[in-house]
Design a protein around this motif. Structure first.
Motif, PDB file in Angstrom:
ATOM      1  N   LYS A   4       0.832  -1.202   0.000  1.00 16.51           N
ATOM      2  CA  LYS A   4       0.000   0.000   0.000  1.00 16.51           C
ATOM      3  C   LYS A   4       0.866   1.251   0.000  1.00 16.51           C
ATOM      4  N   ASN A   5       0.439   2.249  -0.796  1.00 10.74           N
ATOM      5  CA  ASN A   5       1.139   3.523  -0.873  1.00 10.74           C
ATOM      6  C   ASN A   5       0.272   4.635  -0.328  1.00 10.74           C
ATOM      7  N   LEU A   6       0.928   5.744   0.011  1.00  9.59           N
ATOM      8  CA  LEU A   6       0.230   6.938   0.487  1.00  9.59           C
ATOM      9  C   LEU A   6       0.629   8.096  -0.416  1.00  9.59           C
ATOM     10  N   TYR A   7      -0.342   8.793  -0.973  1.00 10.71           N
ATOM     11  CA  TYR A   7      -0.063   9.811  -1.979  1.00 10.71           C
ATOM     12  C   TYR A   7      -0.220  11.241  -1.458  1.00 10.71           C
ATOM     13  N   THR A   8      -0.448  11.394  -0.170  1.00 13.78           N
ATOM     14  CA  THR A   8      -0.505  12.702   0.471  1.00 13.78           C
ATOM     15  C   THR A   8       0.460  12.699   1.650  1.00 13.78           C
ATOM     16  N   PRO A   9       0.872  13.886   2.145  1.00 13.23           N
ATOM     17  CA  PRO A   9       1.824  13.897   3.267  1.00 13.23           C
ATOM     18  C   PRO A   9       1.324  13.132   4.490  1.00 13.23           C
ATOM     19  N   PHE A  10       0.022  13.282   4.814  1.00 12.55           N
ATOM     20  CA  PHE A  10      -0.542  12.487   5.904  1.00 12.55           C
ATOM     21  C   PHE A  10      -2.004  12.204   5.622  1.00 12.55           C
ATOM     22  N   GLU A  11      -2.517  11.202   6.336  1.00  9.63           N
ATOM     23  CA  GLU A  11      -3.894  10.772   6.104  1.00  9.63           C
ATOM     24  C   GLU A  11      -4.480  10.261   7.415  1.00  9.63           C
ATOM     25  N   ILE A  12      -5.732  10.590   7.656  1.00 14.43           N
ATOM     26  CA  ILE A  12      -6.454  10.141   8.838  1.00 14.43           C
ATOM     27  C   ILE A  12      -7.683   9.385   8.368  1.00 14.43           C
ATOM     28  N   SER A  13      -7.928   8.210   8.935  1.00  7.26           N
ATOM     29  CA  SER A  13      -9.118   7.474   8.520  1.00  7.26           C
ATOM     30  C   SER A  13      -9.662   6.636   9.669  1.00  7.26           C
ATOM     31  N   LEU A  14     -10.906   6.253   9.522  1.00  6.44           N
ATOM     32  CA  LEU A  14     -11.606   5.452  10.517  1.00  6.44           C
ATOM     33  C   LEU A  14     -12.200   4.248   9.803  1.00  6.44           C
ATOM     34  N   LEU A  15     -12.012   3.064  10.368  1.00  4.36           N
ATOM     35  CA  LEU A  15     -12.553   1.847   9.773  1.00  4.36           C
ATOM     36  C   LEU A  15     -13.299   1.061  10.840  1.00  4.36           C
ATOM     37  N   GLU A  16     -14.536   0.687  10.534  1.00 10.90           N
ATOM     38  CA  GLU A  16     -15.285  -0.226  11.405  1.00 10.90           C
ATOM     39  C   GLU A  16     -15.437  -1.541  10.664  1.00 10.90           C
ATOM     40  N   ALA A  17     -15.004  -2.626  11.273  1.00 11.81           N
ATOM     41  CA  ALA A  17     -14.999  -3.924  10.603  1.00 11.81           C
ATOM     42  C   ALA A  17     -15.500  -4.990  11.565  1.00 11.81           C
ATOM     43  N   ASP A  18     -16.028  -6.087  10.986  1.00 12.88           N
ATOM     44  CA  ASP A  18     -16.685  -7.105  11.796  1.00 12.88           C
ATOM     45  C   ASP A  18     -16.353  -8.506  11.284  1.00 12.88           C
ATOM     46  N   ASN A  19     -15.690  -9.284  12.164  1.00 11.60           N
ATOM     47  CA  ASN A  19     -15.518 -10.718  11.922  1.00 11.60           C
ATOM     48  C   ASN A  19     -14.887 -11.089  10.581  1.00 11.60           C
ATOM     49  N   TYR A  20     -13.803 -10.444  10.233  1.00 12.89           N
ATOM     50  CA  TYR A  20     -13.057 -10.889   9.065  1.00 12.89           C
ATOM     51  C   TYR A  20     -11.583 -10.580   9.277  1.00 12.89           C
ATOM     52  N   ILE A  21     -10.765 -11.121   8.418  1.00 14.51           N
ATOM     53  CA  ILE A  21      -9.322 -10.944   8.554  1.00 14.51           C
ATOM     54  C   ILE A  21      -8.857  -9.813   7.638  1.00 14.51           C
ATOM     55  N   VAL A  22      -8.184  -8.824   8.223  1.00 12.62           N
ATOM     56  CA  VAL A  22      -7.509  -7.804   7.419  1.00 12.62           C
ATOM     57  C   VAL A  22      -6.203  -8.433   6.958  1.00 12.62           C
ATOM     58  N   GLN A  23      -6.109  -8.751   5.659  1.00 15.54           N
ATOM     59  CA  GLN A  23      -4.979  -9.520   5.136  1.00 15.54           C
ATOM     60  C   GLN A  23      -3.648  -8.821   5.405  1.00 15.54           C
ATOM     61  N   GLN A  24      -2.618  -9.637   5.651  1.00 14.41           N
ATOM     62  CA  GLN A  24      -1.294  -9.073   5.885  1.00 14.41           C
ATOM     63  C   GLN A  24      -0.798  -8.346   4.635  1.00 14.41           C
ATOM     64  N   HIS A  25      -0.157  -7.222   4.845  1.00 13.33           N
ATOM     65  CA  HIS A  25       0.325  -6.403   3.741  1.00 13.33           C
ATOM     66  C   HIS A  25       1.497  -5.563   4.227  1.00 13.33           C
ATOM     67  N   LYS A  26       2.115  -4.844   3.297  1.00 12.68           N
ATOM     68  CA  LYS A  26       3.195  -3.921   3.629  1.00 12.68           C
ATOM     69  C   LYS A  26       2.807  -2.519   3.194  1.00 12.68           C
ATOM     70  N   ASN A  27       3.291  -1.531   3.961  1.00 12.49           N
ATOM     71  CA  ASN A  27       3.094  -0.130   3.602  1.00 12.49           C
ATOM     72  C   ASN A  27       4.417   0.477   3.155  1.00 12.49           C
ATOM     73  N   THR A  28       4.343   1.549   2.404  1.00  8.33           N
ATOM     74  CA  THR A  28       5.543   2.319   2.089  1.00  8.33           C
ATOM     75  C   THR A  28       5.590   3.591   2.934  1.00  8.33           C
ATOM     76  N   TYR A  29       4.780   3.651   3.981  1.00  6.58           N
ATOM     77  CA  TYR A  29       4.670   4.825   4.840  1.00  6.58           C
ATOM     78  C   TYR A  29       4.603   4.375   6.296  1.00  6.58           C
ATOM     79  N   PHE A  30       4.614   5.351   7.209  1.00  4.89           N
ATOM     80  CA  PHE A  30       4.499   5.070   8.635  1.00  4.89           C
ATOM     81  C   PHE A  30       3.024   5.091   9.027  1.00  4.89           C
ATOM     82  N   GLU A  31       2.676   4.268  10.008  1.00  7.70           N
ATOM     83  CA  GLU A  31       1.268   4.175  10.380  1.00  7.70           C
ATOM     84  C   GLU A  31       1.125   3.929  11.880  1.00  7.70           C
ATOM     85  N   MET A  32       0.196   4.654  12.497  1.00  6.49           N
ATOM     86  CA  MET A  32      -0.210   4.391  13.866  1.00  6.49           C
ATOM     87  C   MET A  32      -1.659   3.933  13.835  1.00  6.49           C
ATOM     88  N   VAL A  33      -1.964   2.903  14.621  1.00  9.36           N
ATOM     89  CA  VAL A  33      -3.319   2.351  14.676  1.00  9.36           C
ATOM     90  C   VAL A  33      -3.785   2.399  16.123  1.00  9.36           C
TER      91      VAL A  33
END
Length: 275
Positions: A4-33
């Motif tokens: 996954k890439n990030l095309y802006t200097p920073f990004e804020i987002s909210l995700l609500e998810a239920d009973n599934y697997i967020v597949q393993q992946h790599k980022n090209t940016y820093f991320e706090m969760v």
């Protein structure tokens, strides 16, 4: 594996998810969760650990990570890339480096101060509100809140390393000292280094090399080169500013030091990487 890439200097987002697997992946940016609600398992580089509300995770570029969701979860994501660093102060950038070069990349919440968990929640909620509000200075407010979260993360990681200093000497606390004092060459002399850990200089030298495979001076030089590379790639600082920041007498000294370790001058390195 997805990247996954990030095309802006920073990004804020909210995700609500239920009973599934967020597949393993790599980022090209820093991320706090930050976990607002829900339970599940966090996976970083094949290590797994339970997550629950009010936990903050730190993810690095090229870390392999994902989540197994057991209960409906609200994730808050704060992402930023190298271009964001160019807009920040030198002092703030140094705090950032302390986090990224000291943290062990293992799964788990980085918040060790209980009070900071609620403080981070308040800041996250403020970020989400501000993002949906139109008005003057919105971008500036968002950046201030973002930087505060990162600074609180740095404080908590510093707490971890302070606690380690009360236990028998360990590699991480020794390296943490180097990382924390890299901008003050006087504090990295073997005598002051050993005095900080209350042991003899000879034993300090032997222990450091035995644990890291490098002498103290080799490690300091390699780490300093790495940070100078980051400055050349991630900021627009002049060579004179970089030299002063790392305790080098002038640009000539910087050129000599960098070329000795990289084989090219700082200017050539920056030019080649920006092609």
């Amino acid at each position: 594996m997805k990247i996954k890439n990030l095309y802006t200097p920073f990004e804020i987002s909210l995700l609500e998810a239920d009973n599934y697997i967020v597949q393993q992946h790599k980022n090209t940016y820093f991320e706090m969760v930050y976990i607002l609600e829900g339970k599940g398992i966090q996976i970083i580089n094949s290590h797994s650990l339970d997550y629950s509300p009010n936990k903050l995770f730190l993810l690095f570029p090229q870390d392999t990570h994902g989540f197994e969701i057991k209960e409906t979860t609200r994730f808050f994501f704060l992402r930023f890339n190298e271009s964001y660093l160019k807009t920040q102060s030198k002092e703030w950038l140094q705090k950032l480096e302390y986090i990224f070069h000291n943290h062990d990349h293992l799964p788990g919440c980085i918040l060790k101060n209980v009070d900071d968990k609620q403080l981070i929640r308040a800041l996250v909620e403020a970020l989400l509100r501000e993002q949906n509000r139109e008005g003057v200075y919105q971008a500036e407010v968002l950046q201030q809140l973002l930087n505060t979260i990162i600074t609180i993360a740095a404080r908590n990681i510093a707490l971890i390393h302070t606690a380690e200093n009360y236990r028998p000497i360990q590699t991480l606390s020794v390296l943490g000292y180097v990382h924390q004092h890299i901008y003050s060459p006087e504090t990295l002399k073997i005598e002051k280094f050993a005095a900080y850990f209350n042991i003899s200089p000879n034993y300090m030298s032997e222990y450091f090399k035995r644990q890291t495979g490098e002498s103290l001076q080799q490690y300091v030089n390699n780490y300093k080169v790495l940070l100078i590379e980051n400055r050349l790639l991630s900021t627009s600082y002049r060579l004179s500013e970089i030299a002063a920041e790392f305790g080098l007498t002038d640009v000539s000294h910087l050129n000599k030091f960098f070329k000795k370790h990289k084989g090219i001058s700082p200017s050539e390195f920056r030019k080649n990487q920006n092609k």
